[in-house]
Design an enzyme around this catalytic site. Structure first.
Site, PDB file in Angstrom:
ATOM      1  N   MET A 168       0.781  -0.918  -0.046  1.00  0.00           N
ATOM      2  CA  MET A 168      -0.764  -0.353   0.138  1.00  0.00           C
ATOM      3  C   MET A 168       0.884   1.432  -0.282  1.00  0.00           C
ATOM      4  O   MET A 168       0.362   1.957   0.782  1.00  0.00           O
ATOM      5  CB  MET A 168      -0.591   0.025   0.979  1.00  0.00           C
ATOM      6  CG  MET A 168      -1.913  -1.181   1.506  1.00  0.00           C
ATOM      7  SD  MET A 168      -3.805  -1.097   2.101  1.00  0.00           S
ATOM      8  CE  MET A 168      -2.589  -0.538   3.879  1.00  0.00           C
ATOM      9  N   GLN A 178       6.194 -11.540   6.840  1.00  0.00           N
ATOM     10  CA  GLN A 178       5.039 -12.334   8.279  1.00  0.00           C
ATOM     11  C   GLN A 178       4.841 -11.567   9.652  1.00  0.00           C
ATOM     12  O   GLN A 178       4.651 -12.263   9.629  1.00  0.00           O
ATOM     13  CB  GLN A 178       6.048 -13.155   8.661  1.00  0.00           C
ATOM     14  CG  GLN A 178       6.686 -13.803   7.966  1.00  0.00           C
ATOM     15  CD  GLN A 178       8.037 -15.314   8.186  1.00  0.00           C
ATOM     16  OE1 GLN A 178       8.745 -14.844   8.858  1.00  0.00           O
ATOM     17  NE2 GLN A 178       8.596 -15.837   7.017  1.00  0.00           N
ATOM     18  N   LYS A 179       4.483 -10.438   9.193  1.00  0.00           N
ATOM     19  CA  LYS A 179       4.763  -9.225  10.724  1.00  0.00           C
ATOM     20  C   LYS A 179       2.935  -9.208  10.266  1.00  0.00           C
ATOM     21  O   LYS A 179       2.263  -9.481  11.219  1.00  0.00           O
ATOM     22  CB  LYS A 179       4.735  -7.735  10.011  1.00  0.00           C
ATOM     23  CG  LYS A 179       4.332  -6.466  11.237  1.00  0.00           C
ATOM     24  CD  LYS A 179       4.614  -5.469  11.136  1.00  0.00           C
ATOM     25  CE  LYS A 179       4.189  -4.335  10.198  1.00  0.00           C
ATOM     26  NZ  LYS A 179       2.929  -4.403  10.477  1.00  0.00           N
ATOM     27  N   ASP A 180       2.620  -9.227   8.765  1.00  0.00           N
ATOM     28  CA  ASP A 180       0.952  -9.362   8.906  1.00  0.00           C
ATOM     29  C   ASP A 180       1.362 -11.056   8.110  1.00  0.00           C
ATOM     30  O   ASP A 180       0.187 -11.718   7.576  1.00  0.00           O
ATOM     31  CB  ASP A 180       0.207  -8.811   7.452  1.00  0.00           C
ATOM     32  CG  ASP A 180       0.877  -7.227   8.036  1.00  0.00           C
ATOM     33  OD1 ASP A 180      -0.079  -6.444   8.346  1.00  0.00           O
ATOM     34  OD2 ASP A 180       1.549  -6.897   6.961  1.00  0.00           O
ATOM     35  N   HIS A 214       8.975   1.358   3.356  1.00  0.00           N
ATOM     36  CA  HIS A 214       9.859   1.334   4.393  1.00  0.00           C
ATOM     37  C   HIS A 214      11.134   0.261   4.183  1.00  0.00           C
ATOM     38  O   HIS A 214      10.767  -0.238   3.113  1.00  0.00           O
ATOM     39  CB  HIS A 214       9.738   1.270   6.353  1.00  0.00           C
ATOM     40  CG  HIS A 214       8.484   0.210   5.952  1.00  0.00           C
ATOM     41  ND1 HIS A 214       8.872  -1.317   6.090  1.00  0.00           N
ATOM     42  CD2 HIS A 214       6.835   0.187   6.046  1.00  0.00           C
ATOM     43  CE1 HIS A 214       7.538  -1.627   6.001  1.00  0.00           C
ATOM     44  NE2 HIS A 214       6.388  -0.837   6.441  1.00  0.00           N
ATOM     45  N   GLN A 257     -10.280  -2.743   2.079  1.00  0.00           N
ATOM     46  CA  GLN A 257      -9.907  -3.855   2.972  1.00  0.00           C
ATOM     47  C   GLN A 257     -10.163  -2.445   4.772  1.00  0.00           C
ATOM     48  O   GLN A 257      -9.282  -2.832   5.570  1.00  0.00           O
ATOM     49  CB  GLN A 257      -8.654  -4.286   3.226  1.00  0.00           C
ATOM     50  CG  GLN A 257      -7.331  -3.064   3.229  1.00  0.00           C
ATOM     51  CD  GLN A 257      -6.188  -3.905   2.248  1.00  0.00           C
ATOM     52  OE1 GLN A 257      -5.972  -4.426   1.477  1.00  0.00           O
ATOM     53  NE2 GLN A 257      -4.861  -3.937   3.008  1.00  0.00           N
ATOM     54  N   HIS A 298       9.460  -3.066   3.545  1.00  0.00           N
ATOM     55  CA  HIS A 298       9.530  -3.743   2.058  1.00  0.00           C
ATOM     56  C   HIS A 298      10.532  -3.885   1.306  1.00  0.00           C
ATOM     57  O   HIS A 298      10.231  -4.435   0.641  1.00  0.00           O
ATOM     58  CB  HIS A 298       8.230  -1.604   1.797  1.00  0.00           C
ATOM     59  CG  HIS A 298       6.745  -1.973   2.397  1.00  0.00           C
ATOM     60  ND1 HIS A 298       7.260  -0.880   2.961  1.00  0.00           N
ATOM     61  CD2 HIS A 298       5.692  -2.075   1.929  1.00  0.00           C
ATOM     62  CE1 HIS A 298       5.391  -0.768   3.381  1.00  0.00           C
ATOM     63  NE2 HIS A 298       5.062  -1.461   2.922  1.00  0.00           N
TER      64      HIS A 298
HETATM   65  O1  PAF Z   1      -0.101  -5.843   3.417  1.00  0.00           O
HETATM   66  C1  PAF Z   1      -1.011  -4.600   2.154  1.00  0.00           C
HETATM   67  O2  PAF Z   1       0.156  -3.604   2.788  1.00  0.00           O
HETATM   68  C2  PAF Z   1      -1.388  -5.162   2.174  1.00  0.00           C
HETATM   69  O3  PAF Z   1      -2.719  -5.560   2.446  1.00  0.00           O
HETATM   70  C3  PAF Z   1      -2.190  -5.348   1.019  1.00  0.00           C
HETATM   71  C4  PAF Z   1      -1.219  -7.136   0.833  1.00  0.00           C
HETATM   72  C5  PAF Z   1      -0.856  -4.568   0.044  1.00  0.00           C
HETATM   73  C6  PAF Z   1      -3.467  -6.152  -0.537  1.00  0.00           C
HETATM   74  O4  PAF Z   1      -4.000  -4.031  -0.266  1.00  0.00           O
END
Ligand code: PAF
Length: 282
Positions: free
Chosen positions: A30, A148-150, A34, A61, A37
């Site tokens: 999104m 893996q944070k999410d 940082h 979302q 990413h």
């Molecule tokens: O983790 C994210 O940044 C978002 O949930 C994703 C996977 C890009 C989907 O919008």
């Protein structure tokens, strides 16, 4: 590096690469990139011929009272970083290019998405799964890389890709942390200086639990209390949204840390909700 906002052009571009026999990696984000990413981009760059980065603050979302409007954005800086990290194509669409006005199809994995973050963010993972499926349809990547944070998001996307035979390898990469241990997140910019200073207590709480497990404490009620009292002591204004001990793939609750167990947490520091996790080793 090419920059595209039109999904049809993205599709054509990727199709050309595929006919040339080139492999494609996708890193969906999104934006407001940082170092976490960038580590995903570096990994993806090293394993595929072509690298696509998507930058899209996906409205579906976000819940009605969430931070869609104030979610941090800086496209020019993101594009500079992307070019420096070997991205071949950056895709940054507007919301109306991604969703038809009469969009009616949703992808959901309710069994994995109802608990943890899904409990306090209803509909969140449905939005994530839907947009990720659309991105997979446009790019048709060989692999896609997520942090893996999410962890819950990663587990859900893995299951979705398997169940729907999407033909994409889902790669999870380790959490990237600030030097003081705070997990990197675009939302860390919301923290006040005081909150930022105290926020590493979350990671310390996870480490404390890991130590206790190594010393033989396997009962999740006692371990959970340990995490909560650490936060109550170190993070004055915080509220634990959840601290859950779950199976790392099924995300089902565990009573005892008898095999690899994920401790996943979400903590509110005033209005900022931070997530973190640790895979507990016995
Ligand atoms: O983790 C994210 O940044 C978002 O949930 C994703 C996977 C890009 C989907 O919008």
């Amino acid at each position: 590096m090419d920059v595209l906002a039109d999904p049809t052009l993205l599709k054509q571009h990727c199709q050309t690469w595929r006919t040339q026999g080139l492999t494609i990696a996708l890193v969906p984000t999104m934006g407001f990139l940082h170092a976490g990413h960038l580590s995903l981009l570096d990994h993806a760059r090293s394993v595929a011929d072509r690298l696509v980065l998507s930058i899209f603050v996906n409205p579906t979302q976000f819940g009605p009272n969430e931070d869609l409007d104030r979610y941090p954005r800086d496209l020019p800086r993101d594009l500079e970083l992307a070019a420096a990290h070997g991205v071949d194509l950056a895709f940054a669409p507007e919301a109306d290019a991604m969703y038809h006005p009469d969009h009616a199809t949703w992808v959901d994995v309710p069994e994995l998405g109802a608990g943890l973050c899904g409990a306090s963010r209803p509909g969140h993972f449905r939005g994530v799964c839907t947009v990720v499926t659309k991105l997979f349809g446009l790019v048709r990547p060989d692999l896609a890389v997520f942090g893996q944070k999410d962890w819950q998001q990663l587990a859900i996307i893995r299951r979705m890709a398997r169940d729907l035979e999407l033909g994409v390898e889902i790669v999870g990469r380790p959490i990237f942390r600030e030097p003081d241990g705070l997990a990197m997140s675009s939302r860390n910019v919301y923290l006040t200086p005081e909150e930022r200073e105290e926020a590493p207590a979350i990671r310390q709480g996870l480490a404390l639990v890991q130590e206790a497990v190594r010393s033989g404490e396997l009962d999740v009620t006692r371990l959970g209390l340990m995490f909560r009292s650490h936060l109550a002591e170190k993070l004055s204004g915080s509220r634990v949204d959840y601290a859950a001990f779950v199976h790392p793939e099924a995300l089902s609750p565990k009573a005892c840390v008898d095999a690899p167990t994920l401790l996943a947490v979400a903590v509110f520091l005033s209005r900022v909700r931070l997530i973190d996790n640790i895979l507990l080793e016995v």
